[in-house]
Design a protein around this motif. Structure first.
Motif, PDB file in Angstrom:
ATOM      1  N   UNK A 132       0.839  -1.191   0.000  1.00 42.02           N
ATOM      2  CA  UNK A 132       0.000   0.000   0.000  1.00 42.02           C
ATOM      3  C   UNK A 132       0.881   1.250   0.000  1.00 42.02           C
ATOM      4  N   UNK A 133       0.293   2.364  -0.360  1.00 41.65           N
ATOM      5  CA  UNK A 133       1.020   3.634  -0.333  1.00 41.65           C
ATOM      6  C   UNK A 133       1.447   3.978   1.097  1.00 41.65           C
ATOM      7  N   UNK A 134       0.606   3.637   2.061  1.00 44.25           N
ATOM      8  CA  UNK A 134       0.962   3.905   3.455  1.00 44.25           C
ATOM      9  C   UNK A 134       2.186   3.094   3.874  1.00 44.25           C
ATOM     10  N   UNK A 135       2.297   1.841   3.426  1.00 41.15           N
ATOM     11  CA  UNK A 135       3.462   1.025   3.759  1.00 41.15           C
ATOM     12  C   UNK A 135       4.726   1.589   3.124  1.00 41.15           C
ATOM     13  N   UNK A 136       4.609   2.073   1.889  1.00 45.85           N
ATOM     14  CA  UNK A 136       5.761   2.680   1.216  1.00 45.85           C
ATOM     15  C   UNK A 136       6.243   3.905   1.980  1.00 45.85           C
ATOM     16  N   UNK A 137       5.290   4.748   2.413  1.00 43.43           N
ATOM     17  CA  UNK A 137       5.648   5.930   3.189  1.00 43.43           C
ATOM     18  C   UNK A 137       6.229   5.534   4.548  1.00 43.43           C
ATOM     19  N   UNK A 138       5.630   4.509   5.186  1.00 45.86           N
ATOM     20  CA  UNK A 138       6.119   4.091   6.499  1.00 45.86           C
ATOM     21  C   UNK A 138       7.552   3.567   6.396  1.00 45.86           C
ATOM     22  N   UNK A 139       7.865   2.811   5.339  1.00 41.01           N
ATOM     23  CA  UNK A 139       9.243   2.318   5.202  1.00 41.01           C
ATOM     24  C   UNK A 139      10.220   3.490   5.206  1.00 41.01           C
ATOM     25  N   UNK A 140       9.939   4.513   4.396  1.00 44.66           N
ATOM     26  CA  UNK A 140      10.849   5.657   4.334  1.00 44.66           C
ATOM     27  C   UNK A 140      10.974   6.325   5.706  1.00 44.66           C
ATOM     28  N   UNK A 141       9.852   6.480   6.406  1.00 43.99           N
ATOM     29  CA  UNK A 141       9.903   7.056   7.750  1.00 43.99           C
ATOM     30  C   UNK A 141      10.733   6.189   8.690  1.00 43.99           C
ATOM     31  N   UNK A 142      10.650   4.875   8.540  1.00 38.84           N
ATOM     32  CA  UNK A 142      11.342   3.960   9.451  1.00 38.84           C
ATOM     33  C   UNK A 142      12.855   4.001   9.289  1.00 38.84           C
ATOM     34  N   UNK A 143      13.347   4.536   8.159  1.00 38.25           N
ATOM     35  CA  UNK A 143      14.792   4.687   7.991  1.00 38.25           C
ATOM     36  C   UNK A 143      15.204   6.151   8.082  1.00 38.25           C
ATOM     37  N   UNK A 144      14.292   6.997   8.584  1.00 40.45           N
ATOM     38  CA  UNK A 144      14.659   8.373   8.912  1.00 40.45           C
ATOM     39  C   UNK A 144      14.356   9.420   7.872  1.00 40.45           C
ATOM     40  N   UNK A 145      13.805   9.031   6.714  1.00 44.67           N
ATOM     41  CA  UNK A 145      13.427  10.051   5.742  1.00 44.67           C
ATOM     42  C   UNK A 145      12.287  10.874   6.338  1.00 44.67           C
ATOM     43  N   UNK A 146      12.337  12.187   6.120  1.00 48.29           N
ATOM     44  CA  UNK A 146      11.378  13.072   6.766  1.00 48.29           C
ATOM     45  C   UNK A 146      11.934  13.725   8.011  1.00 48.29           C
TER      46      UNK A 146
END
Length: 283
Positions: free
Chosen positions: A21-35
């Protein structure tokens, strides 16, 4: 004790179909510090799923991920002996931000370092899109199994590590990690308790739960995309590195990068080398 080779080589690593899902894609990036810089519009493209979302290339590591299968007693491996040694990804197509994918993981090599020593386990994962079967990405992992040697196998490691230049790096990028980052990252599918349970971490010889090596990989991938890829994730074609020592959640990672794609990373607070022999290629 040596690993149980028969159990390990016959272990049925599960094939994983994932509805991304788009939410999972966004969460992955957040989980490695993007943002971490929320006013940076370039970073928001990876974490705001209501926008024209883009996937960070290192997300290939968690797509179709079979989980911590080496933690199953039927794998023939002591889970406390497992240490991530090296990791590589190759991008064959742009990663989707949503849709169904299949990850197929297989053992492609096992090296015996000798009695009382370790063993090297090589695994490869291919990620395919379900709709048309196209190959999206391949990953290659080297796992060090401490004390698992002595079973009489081949003792020749696969491949050769990239040697970084002996000149000063052309770029140096500092990116933070958060104290709770391992707890976020494990929600991508890697629930090894070494990254969450203080008792398990202590039994494995660490003072506290450590950051996933693949989370470190993602942080460094962000630094590379930022520096050499100008925040264009489709420009990265491959990335490979060696994990030299663990990162503690909350530490700052300094990625040192050369124009030819060579890189390494160290923890700023301890001046400890944590990633070495890195090489990335760009289109």
């Amino acid at each position: 004790m040596p690993i149980d080779v028969e159990k390990l080589l016959s272990y049925p690593i599960p094939e994983v179909r994932q509805s991304l899902t788009r939410q999972q894609t966004a969460f992955y990036a957040l989980s490695v510090g993007v943002g971490c810089e929320p006013l940076d519009e370039r970073q928001l493209r990876f974490v705001d799923y209501r926008r024209d979302l883009q996937a960070l290339p290192s997300m290939a590591l968690v797509l179709g991920h079979p989980g911590f299968w080496l933690g199953d007693p039927q794998s023939g491996v002591d889970p406390k002996s497992v240490v991530h040694g090296e990791q590589a990804i190759t991008l064959h197509a742009d990663l989707p931000v949503e849709g169904d994918v299949i990850g197929k993981t297989e053992i492609v090599g096992l090296v015996d370092k000798g009695e009382g020593q370790g063993a090297l386990l090589y695994t490869r994962k291919h990620i395919h899109a379900v709709d048309d079967g196209r190959l999206l990405a391949s990953t290659l992992s080297t796992t060090f199994l401490r004390g698992g040697g002595g079973f009489g196998g081949d003792n020749t490691p696969q491949g050769r590590a990239h040697v970084t230049p002996d000149t000063a790096p052309d770029f140096s990028i500092d990116l933070p990690t958060r104290p709770e980052q391992a707890l976020y990252y494990r929600m991508n599918g890697d629930d090894n308790p070494l990254h969450a349970d203080p008792a398990v971490a202590k039994a494995a010889g660490f003072t506290q739960p450590i950051l996933h090596g693949l989370c470190t990989f993602g942080v460094v991938c962000h630094a590379l995309i930022r520096t050499l890829g100008r925040y264009d994730p489709t420009s990265l074609r491959s990335m490979a590195l060696r994990f030299s020592s663990p990162v503690l959640p909350g530490e700052t990672l300094r990625s040192e990068i050369w124009r030819d794609g060579s890189f390494r990373a160290r923890v700023v607070e301890r001046d400890a080398l944590v990633v070495s022999n890195g090489l990335a290629t760009f289109a």
